[in-house]
Enzyme design. Structure first.
Site, PDB file in Angstrom:
ATOM      1  N   SER A 202      13.760  79.662  34.165  1.00 43.64           N
ATOM      2  CA  SER A 202      13.848  79.434  32.721  1.00 43.64           C
ATOM      3  C   SER A 202      12.580  78.775  32.184  1.00 43.64           C
ATOM      4  O   SER A 202      11.975  77.940  32.856  1.00 43.64           O
ATOM      5  CB  SER A 202      15.043  78.526  32.431  1.00 43.64           C
ATOM      6  OG  SER A 202      15.030  78.086  31.089  1.00 43.64           O
TER       7      SER A 202
ATOM      8  N   TYR B  34      10.690  81.977  26.239  1.00 41.38           N
ATOM      9  CA  TYR B  34      10.989  81.760  24.825  1.00 41.38           C
ATOM     10  C   TYR B  34       9.661  81.767  24.089  1.00 41.38           C
ATOM     11  O   TYR B  34       8.674  81.206  24.588  1.00 41.38           O
ATOM     12  CB  TYR B  34      11.667  80.401  24.599  1.00 41.38           C
ATOM     13  CG  TYR B  34      13.137  80.380  24.942  1.00 41.38           C
ATOM     14  CD1 TYR B  34      14.048  81.167  24.242  1.00 41.38           C
ATOM     15  CD2 TYR B  34      13.623  79.555  25.951  1.00 41.38           C
ATOM     16  CE1 TYR B  34      15.404  81.137  24.554  1.00 41.38           C
ATOM     17  CE2 TYR B  34      14.974  79.520  26.267  1.00 41.38           C
ATOM     18  CZ  TYR B  34      15.849  80.314  25.562  1.00 41.38           C
ATOM     19  OH  TYR B  34      17.189  80.293  25.865  1.00 41.38           O
TER      20      TYR B  34
ATOM     21  N   THR C 148      13.530  86.534  26.206  1.00 38.86           N
ATOM     22  CA  THR C 148      14.831  86.310  25.546  1.00 38.86           C
ATOM     23  C   THR C 148      14.681  86.591  24.059  1.00 38.86           C
ATOM     24  O   THR C 148      13.842  85.994  23.384  1.00 38.86           O
ATOM     25  CB  THR C 148      15.316  84.869  25.780  1.00 38.86           C
ATOM     26  OG1 THR C 148      15.532  84.699  27.179  1.00 38.86           O
ATOM     27  CG2 THR C 148      16.619  84.603  25.043  1.00 38.86           C
TER      28      THR C 148
ATOM     29  N   LYS D 200      15.649  90.703  27.265  1.00 37.59           N
ATOM     30  CA  LYS D 200      16.944  90.106  27.609  1.00 37.59           C
ATOM     31  C   LYS D 200      17.693  89.711  26.340  1.00 37.59           C
ATOM     32  O   LYS D 200      17.202  88.879  25.566  1.00 37.59           O
ATOM     33  CB  LYS D 200      16.726  88.876  28.502  1.00 37.59           C
ATOM     34  CG  LYS D 200      18.011  88.140  28.870  1.00 37.59           C
ATOM     35  CD  LYS D 200      17.737  87.006  29.859  1.00 37.59           C
ATOM     36  CE  LYS D 200      19.010  86.305  30.272  1.00 37.59           C
ATOM     37  NZ  LYS D 200      19.482  85.356  29.227  1.00 37.59           N
TER      38      LYS D 200
ATOM     39  N   HIS E 256      23.750  85.938  26.203  1.00 43.36           N
ATOM     40  CA  HIS E 256      23.291  84.565  26.420  1.00 43.36           C
ATOM     41  C   HIS E 256      24.435  83.688  26.941  1.00 43.36           C
ATOM     42  O   HIS E 256      24.606  82.546  26.533  1.00 43.36           O
ATOM     43  CB  HIS E 256      22.725  83.990  25.116  1.00 43.36           C
ATOM     44  CG  HIS E 256      21.643  82.966  25.302  1.00 43.36           C
ATOM     45  ND1 HIS E 256      20.365  83.160  24.845  1.00 43.36           N
ATOM     46  CD2 HIS E 256      21.644  81.745  25.888  1.00 43.36           C
ATOM     47  CE1 HIS E 256      19.623  82.085  25.139  1.00 43.36           C
ATOM     48  NE2 HIS E 256      20.387  81.221  25.774  1.00 43.36           N
TER      49      HIS E 256
END
Length: 367
Positions: A106, A129, A155, A230, A254
């Protein structure tokens, strides 16, 4: 107590973790309808097993973006793993590598890309992100590349953070002894206490709400790494993603933490697979707790699946050993499901091995 399935780790994690931390990992958005549905939807898909097939040898290996892995079960990005266990992402990376599968780190990890790379060899993807400051993004992508990460999972469902009411009640914030390690040197590693969720405030301040398809193209100009999109759950967005140069699609809601009342990912999967027309691989993220779930996803056209919460719950319970156990239990259950369905390799798993509520009635074969 002997652990015999993946779901049992959740209760142990609940007992072990501080309430704020457990609630952060476990909860979904608003009414949490989609959170329940991500699991429940699997129970509406039933098997049509084929019998009297020699299943003495079963091959679960597959390739993802050209990388050979031991099974189609991979690790989704889950944030802030050192809240679950002091070894956090280090333990997860070692467990994934030992199982011969892919870990996705992440952006909001409590260990940096360099630290995770230092755990040893392994195929790793980096979840991204997009921050308002694009220099931060470019720098991060370059660091992931240098650290040997093999793909970017972008994402795309989080222009704003979903309303997670447990986090609001708990005034969620990152514990003071931890930082978002990838952003430590950029003064973006800390999360302030807020009147609601500290993470929601952080996202509002840092994450770019203007993110659009042109940014997917921009990302391809700054990296040679393949980009997985994603957070796609519709045919329309699947087509645009393929046109925009995505190397693959992760069907994800998510973990039911963004928009409540979207379908379970297993329900959205077939629509996405059909729209992709085999041009890019499609993966499923969300709700997988059993080997039977993995088989169902592959029967509906997924090239593989990602697990999220089972990783943090098992990490909280038993550290690296817990994550290893989750991967081995899912592997064994999936192998058994293949054998009992009469499938010896992933390519033998077909749509005819399952039946769903929405299937047209089957013609009765004439004898």
């Amino acid at each position: 107590m002997e652990i015999t399935n993946v779901s049992e780790y959740q209760e142990i994690a609940k007992q072990k973790l501080p309430k704020m931390v457990y609630d952060y990992y476990a909860s979904g958005a608003e009414d949490q309808w989609t959170l329940q549905e991500n699991r429940n939807a699997f129970s509406r898909i039933l098997f049509r097993p084929r019998i009297l097939i020699d299943v003495s040898k079963i091959d679960m290996t597959t390739t993802v973006l050209g990388f050979k892995i031991s099974m189609p079960i991979m690790l989704a990005p889950t944030a802030m793993q050192k809240m679950a266990h002091p070894e956090g992402e280090y333990a997860t990376a070692r467990a994934a590598s030992a199982a011969g599968t892919i870990m996705t780190l992440s952006s909001w990890a409590t260990s940096s890309v360099e630290e995770v790379a230092s755990t040893g060899p392994g195929i790793r993807f980096f979840q991204l992100y997009v921050y308002k400051d694009r220099n931060v993004v470019a720098q991060l992508v370059r660091r992931a590349e240098r650290a040997g990460f093999k793909a970017i999972a972008l994402t795309v469902d989080t222009p704003r953070l979903g309303r997670r009411e447990a986090d609001i009640k708990n005034r969620f914030t990152l514990p003071p002894f931890l930082t978002l390690k990838n952003f430590e040197g950029l003064d973006l590693g800390k999360m302030d206490k807020a009147d609601d969720s500290g993470l929601a405030s952080y996202v509002a301040g840092q994450i770019d709400r203007t993110l659009s398809w042109k940014d997917v193209q921009w990302l391809q100009t700054i990296t040679k790494l393949p980009i997985l999109v994603k957070g796609v759950i519709t045919a329309e967005d699947t087509k645009i993603a393929v046109e925009a140069g995505a190397a693959g699609i992760i069907v994800s809601n998510h973990g039911a933490r963004q928009l409540d009342y979207v379908p379970a990912t297993i329900m959205a999967l077939e629509e996405v697979v059909k729209a992709a027309q085999g041009r890019v691989p499609v993966f499923l993220d969300g709700g997988v707790r059993r080997g039977t779930d993995v088989f169902k996803a592959l029967a509906l056209g997924a090239s593989g699946i990602f697990i999220g919460r089972p990783v943090v719950f098992s990490l909280a319970a038993e550290g690296e050993a817990g994550v290893r156990k989750v991967l081995s239990m899912l592997r064994e259950e999936f192998e058994l499901t293949m054998a009992l369905s009469g499938c010896r390799s992933l390519k033998e798993i077909t749509r005819d091995h399952i039946t769903t509520d929405w299937d047209p009635p089957r013609p009765v074969p004439r004898l």
